[in-house]
Scaffold this motif. Structure first.
Motif, PDB file in Angstrom:
ATOM      1  N   ILE A   1       0.836  -1.207   0.000  1.00 29.73           N
ATOM      2  CA  ILE A   1       0.000   0.000   0.000  1.00 29.73           C
ATOM      3  C   ILE A   1       0.870   1.256   0.000  1.00 29.73           C
ATOM      4  O   ILE A   1       0.764   2.095  -0.914  1.00 29.73           O
ATOM      5  CB  ILE A   1      -0.972  -0.009   1.197  1.00 29.73           C
ATOM      6  N   PRO A   2       1.781   1.441   0.979  1.00 27.17           N
ATOM      7  CA  PRO A   2       2.620   2.649   0.934  1.00 27.17           C
ATOM      8  C   PRO A   2       3.605   2.647  -0.230  1.00 27.17           C
ATOM      9  O   PRO A   2       3.973   3.716  -0.730  1.00 27.17           O
ATOM     10  CB  PRO A   2       3.347   2.623   2.286  1.00 27.17           C
ATOM     11  N   LEU A   3       4.039   1.440  -0.671  1.00 25.87           N
ATOM     12  CA  LEU A   3       4.966   1.410  -1.803  1.00 25.87           C
ATOM     13  C   LEU A   3       4.280   1.928  -3.062  1.00 25.87           C
ATOM     14  O   LEU A   3       4.837   2.749  -3.801  1.00 25.87           O
ATOM     15  CB  LEU A   3       5.480  -0.017  -2.024  1.00 25.87           C
ATOM     16  N   ALA A   4       3.037   1.485  -3.288  1.00 25.74           N
ATOM     17  CA  ALA A   4       2.308   1.932  -4.483  1.00 25.74           C
ATOM     18  C   ALA A   4       1.968   3.416  -4.402  1.00 25.74           C
ATOM     19  O   ALA A   4       2.056   4.141  -5.404  1.00 25.74           O
ATOM     20  CB  ALA A   4       1.033   1.108  -4.641  1.00 25.74           C
ATOM     21  N   GLN A   5       1.597   3.883  -3.213  1.00 24.62           N
ATOM     22  CA  GLN A   5       1.153   5.273  -3.088  1.00 24.62           C
ATOM     23  C   GLN A   5       2.311   6.261  -3.007  1.00 24.62           C
ATOM     24  O   GLN A   5       2.103   7.462  -3.197  1.00 24.62           O
ATOM     25  CB  GLN A   5       0.257   5.420  -1.856  1.00 24.62           C
ATOM     26  N   ASN A   6       3.511   5.757  -2.727  1.00 23.60           N
ATOM     27  CA  ASN A   6       4.662   6.662  -2.592  1.00 23.60           C
ATOM     28  C   ASN A   6       5.768   6.316  -3.582  1.00 23.60           C
ATOM     29  O   ASN A   6       6.934   6.663  -3.370  1.00 23.60           O
ATOM     30  CB  ASN A   6       5.206   6.601  -1.158  1.00 23.60           C
ATOM     31  N   ILE A   7       5.387   5.654  -4.681  1.00 23.47           N
ATOM     32  CA  ILE A   7       6.384   5.147  -5.623  1.00 23.47           C
ATOM     33  C   ILE A   7       7.216   6.272  -6.230  1.00 23.47           C
ATOM     34  O   ILE A   7       8.384   6.076  -6.595  1.00 23.47           O
ATOM     35  CB  ILE A   7       5.691   4.323  -6.741  1.00 23.47           C
ATOM     36  N   ASN A   8       6.654   7.465  -6.318  1.00 23.96           N
ATOM     37  CA  ASN A   8       7.377   8.582  -6.926  1.00 23.96           C
ATOM     38  C   ASN A   8       7.927   9.565  -5.900  1.00 23.96           C
ATOM     39  O   ASN A   8       8.426  10.635  -6.276  1.00 23.96           O
ATOM     40  CB  ASN A   8       6.454   9.323  -7.898  1.00 23.96           C
ATOM     41  N   THR A   9       7.822   9.212  -4.603  1.00 22.75           N
ATOM     42  CA  THR A   9       8.297  10.114  -3.553  1.00 22.75           C
ATOM     43  C   THR A   9       9.762   9.811  -3.265  1.00 22.75           C
ATOM     44  O   THR A   9      10.080   8.871  -2.546  1.00 22.75           O
ATOM     45  CB  THR A   9       7.460   9.953  -2.269  1.00 22.75           C
ATOM     46  N   THR A  10      10.629  10.599  -3.850  1.00 23.20           N
ATOM     47  CA  THR A  10      12.066  10.330  -3.711  1.00 23.20           C
ATOM     48  C   THR A  10      12.695  11.074  -2.544  1.00 23.20           C
ATOM     49  O   THR A  10      13.881  10.905  -2.260  1.00 23.20           O
ATOM     50  CB  THR A  10      12.806  10.713  -5.003  1.00 23.20           C
ATOM     51  N   SER A  11      11.906  11.897  -1.852  1.00 18.36           N
ATOM     52  CA  SER A  11      12.403  12.571  -0.652  1.00 18.36           C
ATOM     53  C   SER A  11      11.889  11.841   0.572  1.00 18.36           C
ATOM     54  O   SER A  11      11.074  10.920   0.474  1.00 18.36           O
ATOM     55  CB  SER A  11      11.918  14.031  -0.633  1.00 18.36           C
ATOM     56  N   ALA A  12      12.341  12.236   1.741  1.00 20.13           N
ATOM     57  CA  ALA A  12      11.819  11.677   2.980  1.00 20.13           C
ATOM     58  C   ALA A  12      10.565  12.462   3.352  1.00 20.13           C
ATOM     59  O   ALA A  12      10.607  13.684   3.497  1.00 20.13           O
ATOM     60  CB  ALA A  12      12.854  11.783   4.089  1.00 20.13           C
ATOM     61  N   ALA A  13       9.427  11.770   3.489  1.00 22.68           N
ATOM     62  CA  ALA A  13       8.163  12.450   3.757  1.00 22.68           C
ATOM     63  C   ALA A  13       7.222  11.523   4.504  1.00 22.68           C
ATOM     64  O   ALA A  13       7.409  10.303   4.526  1.00 22.68           O
ATOM     65  CB  ALA A  13       7.522  12.911   2.446  1.00 22.68           C
ATOM     66  N   THR A  14       6.191  12.117   5.114  1.00 21.01           N
ATOM     67  CA  THR A  14       5.139  11.346   5.773  1.00 21.01           C
ATOM     68  C   THR A  14       4.259  10.688   4.710  1.00 21.01           C
ATOM     69  O   THR A  14       4.004  11.277   3.655  1.00 21.01           O
ATOM     70  CB  THR A  14       4.288  12.275   6.662  1.00 21.01           C
ATOM     71  N   VAL A  15       3.774   9.465   4.966  1.00 23.88           N
ATOM     72  CA  VAL A  15       2.924   8.777   3.995  1.00 23.88           C
ATOM     73  C   VAL A  15       1.583   9.494   3.882  1.00 23.88           C
ATOM     74  O   VAL A  15       1.189  10.277   4.746  1.00 23.88           O
ATOM     75  CB  VAL A  15       2.712   7.299   4.370  1.00 23.88           C
ATOM     76  N   THR A  16       0.840   9.182   2.829  1.00 20.55           N
ATOM     77  CA  THR A  16      -0.394   9.889   2.525  1.00 20.55           C
ATOM     78  C   THR A  16      -1.553   9.433   3.399  1.00 20.55           C
ATOM     79  O   THR A  16      -1.521   8.358   4.011  1.00 20.55           O
ATOM     80  CB  THR A  16      -0.780   9.671   1.053  1.00 20.55           C
ATOM     81  N   ASP A  17      -2.637  10.245   3.412  1.00 19.47           N
ATOM     82  CA  ASP A  17      -3.855   9.873   4.140  1.00 19.47           C
ATOM     83  C   ASP A  17      -4.426   8.557   3.620  1.00 19.47           C
ATOM     84  O   ASP A  17      -4.944   7.742   4.388  1.00 19.47           O
ATOM     85  CB  ASP A  17      -4.912  10.973   3.988  1.00 19.47           C
TER      86      ASP A  17
END
Length: 509
Positions: A203-219
């Motif tokens: 779930i977080p891998l699919a939703q954050n696949i393009n997040t290359t910085s360090a950030a909080t996961v999405t709602d």
């Protein structure tokens, strides 16, 4: 006159070789075709799948159901925690929540065997599943409100719930299977349970696949966890209690016929006072979750960006599946006596502790201190020493976790087949395990240096194996006599024994 070709009538008469006055013991009843009779009702109605027969109140079906409950509740919790900081960039809220979680877990867990025996495993697991979705919801709320109070409350509440859930699960996993299959049953549970973490990690891998910085996961990540955890809590209502379970050989789980709060508290006392050797296992219990703090927050949570943390998390839980299967089947290797397997497992665990954590030491001594400024986080595209090496180390950490958990459950299951006694042992295990976890999450919350957390983790793991050795080498036998398990129960051999044991007693073999 009865039709001789029918196979439905149950033959319950006493064997011809037995005295005429000897009553036919329960569960020696067989159908005319030789099949073991089961009580009437839908829970015991068999369904053929190939050459195998399954019924709802069988150990396999009940273990499968509790595995799915754990797949949806603690499995998703593990996926969320594996992101480091429960998906938050700042780990403070998760550290405080987990300290509260494992503090209440330690207290409730130690006594939750009493609740499981008194309330039954269905009510225990149903109540236990409630806290997980509230915990995930608290971090969804935190994304918008920064309300530390709610996350701390949710953690404390989950500690109460998790103490109940894991004790009920432990009693099922250790007491339902026959002695010769406990390793496989434990590995099957760990496989299904960790599939929850694997799928949850997607779930977080699919939703954050393009997040290359360090950030909080999405709602959306938190919403997905909340829905799945709620389904797990509801599914727990469909389990049956241990008094309905019948094994393939006709035997039943050893319980108290009419448990009271007084009898269960007395049983808890008797387990400690009459069998004090169990305290030698307490350091292993204590050590069994302390490594999550270092692995999840220090390694994965601090050194990688969001999508790489999600990938590492996925690989970690996949490695757990392979570790559980390898160790579960090895522990049931029937060409070696159980005493030999137990001693060999302890030695193998010690070797793995020195090899894998030795590799961890080589990695950790190169890492920056906690207070270092402008620490670079790595992406999976960095390759080589920056990602590939740490990735494989993290995979081996996951394998090691499954090996440790599978083996310690098998050790406890080898010490007893009693549902009542294993519930108490599971309570001790989860309570002391949670005390260790609470202490190490608090160390991280106090910003203790990473090297110190690593060293304390490795030292406690290795030392606990040495302390447990006398129990493994002396107390584990090739089988546990029924009479020994019945010491803490008001049931008799006739109530619970396998068909062959009862038939032998009454002269039928």
């Amino acid at each position: 006159m009865a039709d001789e070709n029918k196979t439905d009538p149950i033959e319950t008469a006493a064997p011809a070789s037995a005295p005429a006055s000897a009553p036919a013991p329960p569960y020696t009843a067989r159908h005319a075709d030789g099949a073991i009779a089961r009580p009437a009702g839908w829970m015991h109605k068999g369904i053929k799948v190939g050459k195998k027969e399954f019924w709802y109140a069988s150990p396999k079906v009940q273990l499968f159901l509790v595995s799915i409950v754990c797949f949806l509740c603690p499995g998703m919790f593990n996926a969320l925690g594996g992101l480091g900081g429960a998906g938050q960039l700042d780990h403070t809220a998760a550290d405080h929540a987990n300290t509260a979680l494992y503090s209440t877990f330690a207290v409730v867990g130690f006594f939750s065997g009493t609740f499981a025996n008194r309330l039954g495993v269905r009510a225990t697991l149903s109540l236990g599943g409630l806290g997980y979705c509230i915990y995930a919801a608290s971090f969804l709320s935190f994304n918008h409100t920064k309300n530390y109070g709610f996350t701390i409350f949710a953690g404390a509440f989950l500690g109460v719930c998790a103490g109940l859930l894991w004790t009920g699960q432990g009693a099922i996993m250790m007491s339902y299977p026959p002695e010769q299959s406990k390793g496989r049953y434990i590995s099957w549970f760990w496989l299904i349970f960790n599939l929850g973490a694997v799928i949850g990690s997607l779930i977080p891998l699919a939703q954050n696949i393009n997040t290359t910085s360090a950030a909080t996961v999405t709602d959306g990540t938190y919403v997905g966890f909340i829905v799945l955890m709620l389904l797990g809590a509801i599914l727990a209502l469909f389990l049956c209690n241990a008094d309905k379970v019948q094994r393939e050989d006709g035997s039943r789980v050893i319980l108290m016929k009419s448990p009271t709060w007084q009898s269960e508290l007395r049983g808890l006392y008797e387990t400690l006072i009459l069998e004090p050797w169990i305290v030698l296992l307490f350091p292993m219990f204590f050590a069994s979750n302390i490594f999550y703090t270092y692995q999840q927050n220090v390694v994965n949570g601090s050194l990688f960006n969001t999508r790489t943390k999600a990938l590492n998390n996925l690989l970690y839980w996949l490695a757990q599946i392979f570790g559980a299967l390898i160790f579960g089947y090895a522990l049931d290797f029937h060409n070696a006596r159980r005493t030999i397997r137990a001693r060999g497992a302890l030695v193998v665990l010690f070797v793995l502790t020195m090899v894998i954590w030795g590799g961890g030491y080589a990695f950790q001594k190169k890492q920056p201190s906690r207070n270092a400024e402008n620490v670079q986080v790595y992406d999976w595209t960095d390759g080589g020493e920056l990602f590939i090496g740490p990735m494989f180390l993290y995979i081996f950490y996951g394998f090691y976790d499954a090996a440790w958990q599978t083996t310690i459950y098998w050790f406890m299951g080898a010490l007893s087949n009693s549902g009542r006694k294993t519930a108490n042992m599971a309570g001790f295990y989860k309570g002391i395990q949670s005390a260790g976890a609470a202490i190490f999450w608090r160390l991280d919350g106090l910003k203790v240096e990473y090297n110190a957390i690593f060293g304390a983790t490795w030292g406690i793991l290795a030392g606990s194996l040495v302390i447990a050795a006398p129990v493994i080498f002396i107390r584990i036998k090739d089988t546990v006599p029924l009479e020994e398990d019945l010491k803490f129960s008001d049931e008799t051999v006739e109530d619970v024994a396998p068909v062959g044991v009862l038939d032998e007693k009454h002269g039928d073999v």
